[in-house]
Each structure stands twice: as structure tokens, then as C-alpha cells.
Scaffold this motif. Sequence first.
Motif, mmCIF file in Angstrom:
data_model
loop_
_atom_site.group_PDB
_atom_site.id
_atom_site.type_symbol
_atom_site.label_atom_id
_atom_site.label_comp_id
_atom_site.label_asym_id
_atom_site.label_seq_id
_atom_site.Cartn_x
_atom_site.Cartn_y
_atom_site.Cartn_z
ATOM 1 N N PHE A 52 -77.527 -18.865 50.357
ATOM 2 C CA PHE A 52 -76.966 -19.915 49.540
ATOM 3 C C PHE A 52 -75.707 -20.085 50.439
ATOM 4 O O PHE A 52 -75.664 -21.803 50.763
ATOM 5 C CB PHE A 52 -76.674 -19.849 48.285
ATOM 6 C CG PHE A 52 -78.102 -19.381 47.526
ATOM 7 C CD1 PHE A 52 -79.199 -20.235 47.141
ATOM 8 C CD2 PHE A 52 -78.450 -18.396 46.780
ATOM 9 C CE1 PHE A 52 -79.867 -20.238 45.807
ATOM 10 C CE2 PHE A 52 -79.464 -18.381 45.877
ATOM 11 C CZ PHE A 52 -80.047 -18.929 45.759
ATOM 12 N N TYR A 55 -77.406 -22.430 53.024
ATOM 13 C CA TYR A 55 -78.409 -23.678 52.499
ATOM 14 C C TYR A 55 -77.892 -24.720 52.251
ATOM 15 O O TYR A 55 -77.860 -25.592 51.896
ATOM 16 C CB TYR A 55 -79.586 -22.995 51.595
ATOM 17 C CG TYR A 55 -80.447 -23.559 50.922
ATOM 18 C CD1 TYR A 55 -81.712 -23.521 51.707
ATOM 19 C CD2 TYR A 55 -80.192 -23.850 49.676
ATOM 20 C CE1 TYR A 55 -82.246 -24.175 50.984
ATOM 21 C CE2 TYR A 55 -82.001 -24.569 48.692
ATOM 22 C CZ TYR A 55 -82.480 -24.770 49.480
ATOM 23 O OH TYR A 55 -83.583 -25.361 49.300
ATOM 24 N N THR A 56 -75.948 -23.955 51.214
ATOM 25 C CA THR A 56 -75.414 -24.971 50.334
ATOM 26 C C THR A 56 -74.346 -26.113 51.404
ATOM 27 O O THR A 56 -74.926 -27.249 51.357
ATOM 28 C CB THR A 56 -74.845 -24.585 50.187
ATOM 29 O OG1 THR A 56 -74.892 -23.894 48.649
ATOM 30 C CG2 THR A 56 -73.288 -25.483 49.240
ATOM 31 N N GLN A 59 -77.301 -28.532 53.025
ATOM 32 C CA GLN A 59 -77.698 -29.186 52.265
ATOM 33 C C GLN A 59 -77.997 -31.451 52.376
ATOM 34 O O GLN A 59 -78.703 -31.895 53.126
ATOM 35 C CB GLN A 59 -77.788 -29.568 50.454
ATOM 36 C CG GLN A 59 -78.347 -28.040 49.949
ATOM 37 C CD GLN A 59 -79.880 -28.260 49.857
ATOM 38 O OE1 GLN A 59 -80.461 -28.896 49.264
ATOM 39 N NE2 GLN A 59 -80.495 -27.218 50.179
ATOM 40 N N ALA A 110 -82.046 -25.764 54.580
ATOM 41 C CA ALA A 110 -81.609 -26.555 53.585
ATOM 42 C C ALA A 110 -81.753 -28.035 54.220
ATOM 43 O O ALA A 110 -82.028 -28.799 52.824
ATOM 44 C CB ALA A 110 -80.216 -26.038 53.739
ATOM 45 N N LEU A 239 -75.612 -28.089 38.907
ATOM 46 C CA LEU A 239 -74.742 -26.027 39.326
ATOM 47 C C LEU A 239 -75.008 -25.875 38.165
ATOM 48 O O LEU A 239 -75.470 -24.475 38.625
ATOM 49 C CB LEU A 239 -73.558 -27.484 39.556
ATOM 50 C CG LEU A 239 -72.715 -26.238 40.039
ATOM 51 C CD1 LEU A 239 -71.823 -26.478 41.368
ATOM 52 C CD2 LEU A 239 -72.184 -25.140 39.404
ATOM 53 N N ASN A 363 -78.176 -31.831 44.681
ATOM 54 C CA ASN A 363 -79.092 -30.142 45.154
ATOM 55 C C ASN A 363 -77.882 -29.469 45.639
ATOM 56 O O ASN A 363 -77.657 -28.167 45.826
ATOM 57 C CB ASN A 363 -80.171 -29.964 46.134
ATOM 58 C CG ASN A 363 -81.307 -28.801 46.088
ATOM 59 O OD1 ASN A 363 -81.444 -28.382 44.651
ATOM 60 N ND2 ASN A 363 -81.788 -28.348 47.632
ATOM 61 N N THR A 364 -76.274 -29.872 46.743
ATOM 62 C CA THR A 364 -75.695 -29.444 47.054
ATOM 63 C C THR A 364 -75.017 -28.070 45.560
ATOM 64 O O THR A 364 -74.253 -27.040 45.712
ATOM 65 C CB THR A 364 -74.514 -30.107 47.475
ATOM 66 O OG1 THR A 364 -75.009 -30.613 48.645
ATOM 67 C CG2 THR A 364 -73.183 -29.419 47.965
ATOM 68 N N GLN A 367 -77.115 -25.192 45.031
ATOM 69 C CA GLN A 367 -76.558 -24.549 46.106
ATOM 70 C C GLN A 367 -75.168 -23.602 45.963
ATOM 71 O O GLN A 367 -75.627 -22.378 45.970
ATOM 72 C CB GLN A 367 -77.522 -25.010 47.251
ATOM 73 C CG GLN A 367 -78.373 -25.464 47.760
ATOM 74 C CD GLN A 367 -79.424 -24.800 45.886
ATOM 75 O OE1 GLN A 367 -79.605 -23.513 46.490
ATOM 76 N NE2 GLN A 367 -80.532 -25.841 45.951
ATOM 77 N N ILE A 368 -74.077 -24.392 45.865
ATOM 78 C CA ILE A 368 -73.525 -23.744 45.133
ATOM 79 C C ILE A 368 -72.966 -23.026 44.198
ATOM 80 O O ILE A 368 -72.744 -21.285 44.039
ATOM 81 C CB ILE A 368 -72.473 -24.341 44.685
ATOM 82 C CG1 ILE A 368 -71.576 -25.736 45.563
ATOM 83 C CG2 ILE A 368 -71.151 -23.756 44.387
ATOM 84 C CD1 ILE A 368 -70.543 -27.024 45.332
#
Length: 423
Positions: A52, A55-56, A59, A110, A239, A363-364, A367-368
Motif C-alpha cells: 500500500f 499503491y497509495t 493512486q 495503483a 479511508l 481511493n487514495t 490506500q492510506i
Amino acid sequence: MGKKRNIVLAILFLTWTISYMDRMVMTVAIPYISKEFNLTSVQMGVVMSAFFMGYTFFQLPGGMLSDKFGARKVMTFAIAWWSAFTAFTGMITSYTSLLVVRVLFGLGEASFPSGSWKTISTWFPKKERATANSMMMAASAIGTAIAPLFVVGIMSYFGWRSVFLFLFIPGIIIAALIWVFVRDNPAQSKMITPEELSVIQEDNSINEQDAANKEAVNKLSFKDIIKLPVMWKLFFLWLTFDIVFWGFGSWIPSYLVNERHFVMVKMGIIASLPYFAGTIGTWVSGYISDKFFVGKRRNFIIICEVAAALFLFLTYNAPSEVLAITFLTVAGFFVCATMGAFWAIPMDILPAEVMGSGSGFINTGGQIAGIISPIIMGFLIQASGGSYKTAFTFLAISSLVSAGFALSINEKGKESSPKSITT
């Protein structure tokens, strides 16, 4: 003839399934990887969070790339990249190399989610988008459900490294299918008929005033979109929801092995049950959301999240193995059901032209959560001397907090309308 847009939907479903298998096999393999590398609970959490971190980071840039260059190119590259790094995971030689590979794996994957949501917005008329999205997002549950069975089946004979090597093959096949069948604009597709194209583009049949409003909305920049208060509420709702989803998915296999003392094969089967139930939950939630909750989808989200919190609490406190499995399965149903209703809200609000960057922003937040949730749970488990009680309590509270963010959303209010920025 059948709807050709459903071919695109089926390919996206398969891609999401493979992507979740690729990322979730680690959660099943980690108890056995930790033995080879002598990892603590916190280090196990860091490994599951490493994906992640990459991935984060990508994004939002990934969403912007889809808006700029088209979803087809970006998705194809993303799938090929993450498939390669899935294979590299099976070749690692140390804890450090494992972390590096997992971060780079996440960095490549991502770009895919925003491209897929942009594709749904482009290929489906507005009245079908929530249902299409729920069908696609059900893959996140089915991929997570298949992962434990796949891992146990392969690992029993060939060891944990072979699991990651095997997954390279379906990834490359899926990348080829995206390139061949998915176009950025359905009008560019040779398989689409004029009749179906008119259905897809039916939202364009509007009067002059609506056309002027649509043109103004479509000129919105990403900076304009994040001025909407509802976008920040969706960011934090997602989140806190994903704290539950990723914490649940990351630690359930370890919970079954360490707390309930299940052997490998039994763990693989039981760890799959919540996500088979979740697949049904995601499909059902999209239909129910479109049928009964249009304009008030937040209410359905609240119901699902409160129910998820309840059954997470009941799972850990269940006095018997049968009850624990039952509550765990029901919890999985409600956790995944939230997804089908949730992503219909930004699809209702955002024009397709900025769906890539807008969904990437939302979506960020999720992923956080993917970064912090496994680590926090690992810390709570280690601080509790191996007990999972505080970790399950953390998940239940996070689900209730997410329901609180849902309660704050007014889907029909000015804060939720991109047109309000242009006036």
C-alpha cells in the motif's frame, strides 16, 4: 445479440479478481514466510502494508494518467507491471528485498482502479453504472475468497514461493484481453453496434440548457472537483472503511492459525468463507442501492457498516468455533456490501471526464488505510501478548466511524453538485 459492453465488464471483473488474488495471497502466505525469515507480528504487518505504500503514492497520478492518455493504455501497462512484481515476490531472499518488491508491486497496480472506474463511466449509461460497478467490485471479494484456496493448494505441494510465480501467467493473459477488447471510447470499438452505442450515449439526449450545464461541468479541473465538501467526506469515509477491509483481510488467516489453531487446509477454507459471502453481498448491494436507495445511498452504507461492526465484535467473543466461523462469514458479507453502494455515489456526482482523477483521489484515502491498518493491528496484537481482542475492537470502532462519515453526506445538496462550482 447480447450487450457487448458486458464483455468489457467481464474483462474488468476478471482483472479485479486477479489483482486481489495477487495482493491477498501475501496475507495467507505470511504466517509461513514469517517462519522462514523469523518475523515479529509488527514486521508481518509492515510486509502486508508495504504494497500500500507504493499503491497509495501513485493512486492520484494513476488516475490523472487515465484521464490524459486513456484508460486502455494505462490499465494494460499496470497489469503487466504488477504481474512481473508478483513473480519477483517469489524470488526474494531477505526481509528487506521483500519490502522493496512489495512497494514496487503496489506502485504499478495503483493506476488500474481509476482506469476501471473511468471505463465503467464511459461504457455504461448512468442508470446502469451502479449495478455494473457492483458486479465489477464483487471481484474484490471473490479474488480474496479464492486466494486462500489457491495458496493452500499450491503451497501444500510446491511451497510458498511457487504461489507468486504461478500468478504471473493469468496476469499477462488479462493484460492482453484489456488491450484487444477495451477501448477508451465505445464508439472506437469494432464489436459495438450503432443500436448499443445509442443506448450507452443516451445521456447525451438532453435539451439545450442541460447541454450547456453538461459542457460547463465537463470543463471542471481536478482542483475544482476537490473543492466539493462531499469529496472530502467520501475520502474519509473510504479511508475508515478500508481500515476495516484491509485489517480484516490482512489478519484473518493469521487469526485462524494463531488464535483458533486451525491447520493450513482448514484455515484456507474458512478464510475464504467471508469473501464468498462478500461476493454475494457486493452483488446484492448494487441492486438494492439502485432499486431502493438512489439519492440516499448513504443510508444503506450506514446499515452495512453498523452490522459489520456488530459481527466483528461477535466473532472474537464467540464461545465456540462454529459461532466464530458464522459471525466471521456474516461480517464479511456486510463489509463487502458497503463497496457496491459506496462507489455509486461518486459515479452519480462526477462526470466521466474527471472520474479517473476524482476516483483516484477518493481511493487514495483507502490506500492510506491499507498502509496503517495492518501495522496498527500487528502492534495491537504484539502489545496484547498475541491476543486479537484489541485488534478486532479497533476494526469495529473504525466501521462505526466510517458510518458516521456516511451520515454527514447529503447526496442531493449543493455540496454534492459539481455544477455549484461553475455558478
